[in-house]
Design a protein around this motif. Sequence first.
Motif, PDB file in Angstrom:
ATOM      1  N   THR A  18       9.967 -29.444  13.410  1.00 17.67           N
ATOM      2  CA  THR A  18       9.948 -28.785  12.101  1.00 17.67           C
ATOM      3  C   THR A  18      11.368 -28.450  11.658  1.00 17.67           C
ATOM      4  O   THR A  18      11.712 -28.626  10.484  1.00 17.67           O
ATOM      5  CB  THR A  18       9.093 -27.510  12.154  1.00 17.67           C
ATOM      6  OG1 THR A  18       7.779 -27.860  12.589  1.00 17.67           O
ATOM      7  CG2 THR A  18       9.013 -26.839  10.802  1.00 17.67           C
ATOM      8  N   LEU A  19      12.190 -27.991  12.587  1.00 17.29           N
ATOM      9  CA  LEU A  19      13.589 -27.711  12.250  1.00 17.29           C
ATOM     10  C   LEU A  19      14.325 -28.972  11.819  1.00 17.29           C
ATOM     11  O   LEU A  19      15.126 -28.944  10.881  1.00 17.29           O
ATOM     12  CB  LEU A  19      14.307 -27.074  13.433  1.00 17.29           C
ATOM     13  CG  LEU A  19      13.858 -25.676  13.816  1.00 17.29           C
ATOM     14  CD1 LEU A  19      14.554 -25.242  15.091  1.00 17.29           C
ATOM     15  CD2 LEU A  19      14.120 -24.708  12.698  1.00 17.29           C
ATOM     16  N   ILE A  77      19.353 -22.409  10.134  1.00 18.50           N
ATOM     17  CA  ILE A  77      18.673 -22.783  11.385  1.00 18.50           C
ATOM     18  C   ILE A  77      18.693 -21.614  12.366  1.00 18.50           C
ATOM     19  O   ILE A  77      17.686 -21.341  13.026  1.00 18.50           O
ATOM     20  CB  ILE A  77      19.304 -24.054  11.989  1.00 18.50           C
ATOM     21  CG1 ILE A  77      18.863 -25.267  11.182  1.00 18.50           C
ATOM     22  CG2 ILE A  77      18.926 -24.220  13.449  1.00 18.50           C
ATOM     23  CD1 ILE A  77      19.430 -26.577  11.632  1.00 18.50           C
ATOM     24  N   LEU A  78      19.806 -20.902  12.475  1.00 19.72           N
ATOM     25  CA  LEU A  78      19.846 -19.727  13.356  1.00 19.72           C
ATOM     26  C   LEU A  78      18.856 -18.662  12.902  1.00 19.72           C
ATOM     27  O   LEU A  78      18.200 -18.014  13.720  1.00 19.72           O
ATOM     28  CB  LEU A  78      21.258 -19.145  13.403  1.00 19.72           C
ATOM     29  CG  LEU A  78      22.291 -19.975  14.144  1.00 19.72           C
ATOM     30  CD1 LEU A  78      23.671 -19.352  13.989  1.00 19.72           C
ATOM     31  CD2 LEU A  78      21.908 -20.116  15.600  1.00 19.72           C
ATOM     32  N   PHE A  79      18.734 -18.481  11.597  1.00 17.11           N
ATOM     33  CA  PHE A  79      17.772 -17.526  11.055  1.00 17.11           C
ATOM     34  C   PHE A  79      16.340 -17.948  11.364  1.00 17.11           C
ATOM     35  O   PHE A  79      15.510 -17.129  11.767  1.00 17.11           O
ATOM     36  CB  PHE A  79      17.987 -17.389   9.547  1.00 17.11           C
ATOM     37  CG  PHE A  79      17.037 -16.453   8.884  1.00 17.11           C
ATOM     38  CD1 PHE A  79      17.134 -15.091   9.080  1.00 17.11           C
ATOM     39  CD2 PHE A  79      16.050 -16.937   8.055  1.00 17.11           C
ATOM     40  CE1 PHE A  79      16.259 -14.223   8.465  1.00 17.11           C
ATOM     41  CE2 PHE A  79      15.166 -16.075   7.438  1.00 17.11           C
ATOM     42  CZ  PHE A  79      15.270 -14.714   7.637  1.00 17.11           C
ATOM     43  N   PRO A  93       9.357 -15.601  14.046  1.00 16.94           N
ATOM     44  CA  PRO A  93       8.246 -15.669  15.003  1.00 16.94           C
ATOM     45  C   PRO A  93       7.320 -16.860  14.797  1.00 16.94           C
ATOM     46  O   PRO A  93       6.461 -17.107  15.625  1.00 16.94           O
ATOM     47  CB  PRO A  93       7.498 -14.356  14.765  1.00 16.94           C
ATOM     48  CG  PRO A  93       7.886 -13.937  13.410  1.00 16.94           C
ATOM     49  CD  PRO A  93       9.249 -14.475  13.147  1.00 16.94           C
ATOM     50  N   MET A  94       7.469 -17.610  13.729  1.00 17.41           N
ATOM     51  CA  MET A  94       6.541 -18.710  13.506  1.00 17.41           C
ATOM     52  C   MET A  94       7.063 -20.038  14.039  1.00 17.41           C
ATOM     53  O   MET A  94       6.314 -20.836  14.579  1.00 17.41           O
ATOM     54  CB  MET A  94       6.233 -18.850  12.022  1.00 17.41           C
ATOM     55  CG  MET A  94       5.076 -19.782  11.764  1.00 17.41           C
ATOM     56  SD  MET A  94       4.598 -19.909  10.054  1.00 17.41           S
ATOM     57  CE  MET A  94       4.147 -18.263   9.664  1.00 17.41           C
ATOM     58  N   ILE A  95       8.340 -20.293  13.899  1.00 16.82           N
ATOM     59  CA  ILE A  95       8.875 -21.600  14.283  1.00 16.82           C
ATOM     60  C   ILE A  95       9.720 -21.516  15.548  1.00 16.82           C
ATOM     61  O   ILE A  95       9.617 -22.355  16.426  1.00 16.82           O
ATOM     62  CB  ILE A  95       9.709 -22.194  13.131  1.00 16.82           C
ATOM     63  CG1 ILE A  95       8.810 -22.476  11.935  1.00 16.82           C
ATOM     64  CG2 ILE A  95      10.382 -23.471  13.562  1.00 16.82           C
ATOM     65  CD1 ILE A  95       9.543 -22.918  10.720  1.00 16.82           C
ATOM     66  N   GLY A  96      10.551 -20.521  15.655  1.00 16.89           N
ATOM     67  CA  GLY A  96      11.472 -20.444  16.794  1.00 16.89           C
ATOM     68  C   GLY A  96      10.776 -20.101  18.083  1.00 16.89           C
ATOM     69  O   GLY A  96      10.018 -20.885  18.642  1.00 16.89           O
TER      70      GLY A  96
END
Length: 98
Positions: free
Chosen positions: A32-33, A53-55, A60-63
């Motif tokens: 996704t990223l 990207i760091l954000f 909590p949904m993607i990282g």
Amino acid sequence: MVGWLFYLGRFFEWFLPGQAGRIPGVILGHLTLLVWNKLLKNSLSETQRKVWILFVIASPMIGWGSLIQTPDVSFVFFWSLSILIFTQILKTPTALWY
């Protein structure tokens, strides 16, 4: 979809016994990223994309949240992929993207 991802994760049992079902969710989170990096390439500078990207990795949904294996991980991935394909159709309307 979560059940299917856990089923795909059983192929990684040799690598990480007991937690292998979570690997496909983490892979989808990282993909996704990559999709959003491609989408934002024309809109943001490289520095802005790095900050973005760091954000997002901290979200909590993607990282780190992709370890939880909620339906949101696969939903966000396929939603992002459909946006990418739609933008490709707008740029070059060929039968390949349809």
